[in-house]
Scaffold this active site. Sequence first.
Site, PDB file in Angstrom:
ATOM      1  N   HIS A  54      16.332 -20.166  14.873  1.00 35.27           N
ATOM      2  CA  HIS A  54      16.964 -19.870  13.588  1.00 35.27           C
ATOM      3  C   HIS A  54      17.877 -18.796  13.752  1.00 35.27           C
ATOM      4  CE1 HIS A  54      16.617 -17.205   9.691  1.00 35.27           C
ATOM      5  NE2 HIS A  54      15.440 -17.893   9.604  1.00 35.27           N
ATOM      6  N   ILE A  60      20.688 -16.348  12.884  1.00 36.42           N
ATOM      7  CA  ILE A  60      20.736 -15.740  12.224  1.00 36.42           C
ATOM      8  C   ILE A  60      19.368 -14.451  12.635  1.00 36.42           C
ATOM      9  CG2 ILE A  60      20.211 -14.757   9.717  1.00 36.42           C
ATOM     10  CD1 ILE A  60      22.222 -17.441   9.006  1.00 36.42           C
ATOM     11  N   GLY A  63      14.822 -12.538   8.272  1.00 37.37           N
ATOM     12  CA  GLY A  63      14.738 -11.195   7.062  1.00 37.37           C
ATOM     13  C   GLY A  63      13.375 -10.392   7.340  1.00 37.37           C
ATOM     14  N   VAL A  64      12.568 -11.401   7.829  1.00 33.62           N
ATOM     15  CA  VAL A  64      10.773 -10.946   8.468  1.00 33.62           C
ATOM     16  C   VAL A  64      11.219  -9.746   9.366  1.00 33.62           C
ATOM     17  CG1 VAL A  64       9.690 -12.651   6.918  1.00 33.62           C
ATOM     18  CG2 VAL A  64       9.859 -12.677   9.136  1.00 33.62           C
ATOM     19  N   GLU A  68      10.460  -5.682   9.594  1.00 39.69           N
ATOM     20  CA  GLU A  68       9.387  -5.458  10.838  1.00 39.69           C
ATOM     21  C   GLU A  68       9.656  -4.123  11.462  1.00 39.69           C
ATOM     22  OE1 GLU A  68       5.838  -4.616  13.494  1.00 39.69           O
ATOM     23  OE2 GLU A  68       6.003  -5.932  11.002  1.00 39.69           O
TER      24      GLU A  68
END
Length: 157
Positions: A54, A60, A63-64, A68
């Site tokens: 990723h 990067i 977002g999750v 979290e």
Amino acid sequence: MGDSLKSADIQTIQRIIPHRYPFLYVDRVIDIDGYKSCIGIKNVTMNEPFFAGHFPGRPIMPGVAIVEAMAQTAAVMVGSEFQMHDQNIQVYFMGIDNCKFRKMVIPGDVLKMKIETVRGRPGAKIWKFNGIANVRDDLACEAGFTAMMDMPREKDA
């Protein structure tokens, strides 16, 4: 709750929440104000396992993973206030609301997460929080989230 902590280092964090590498996304929690608010710190390094995919050539933080990290910070805050060290608590997401991503988080960044409790009280299983995550002075993410904190019950003798 008298003896609650004002900060939590990585050893304390691991005594409160069950998360471990590669899924532990908070390094330190500071400015703990009971169960009202706190700030979580995540030092983002290239060694994070999600960077391998990723994205190759342009790492990067997903977002999750940022959301979290905010949820883990909230769990440490609540666990710290109620002395939940070594209690084997389980924390489960129940919902994420109004989540927005504003800035990419990359290796070398320090993610600073400000968490505020919207709903929750001593003895409650269901908690609601608002979180914002910044890199330097730039907003990276904002979200509301709901979690259930479940402590194992002692078995009847």
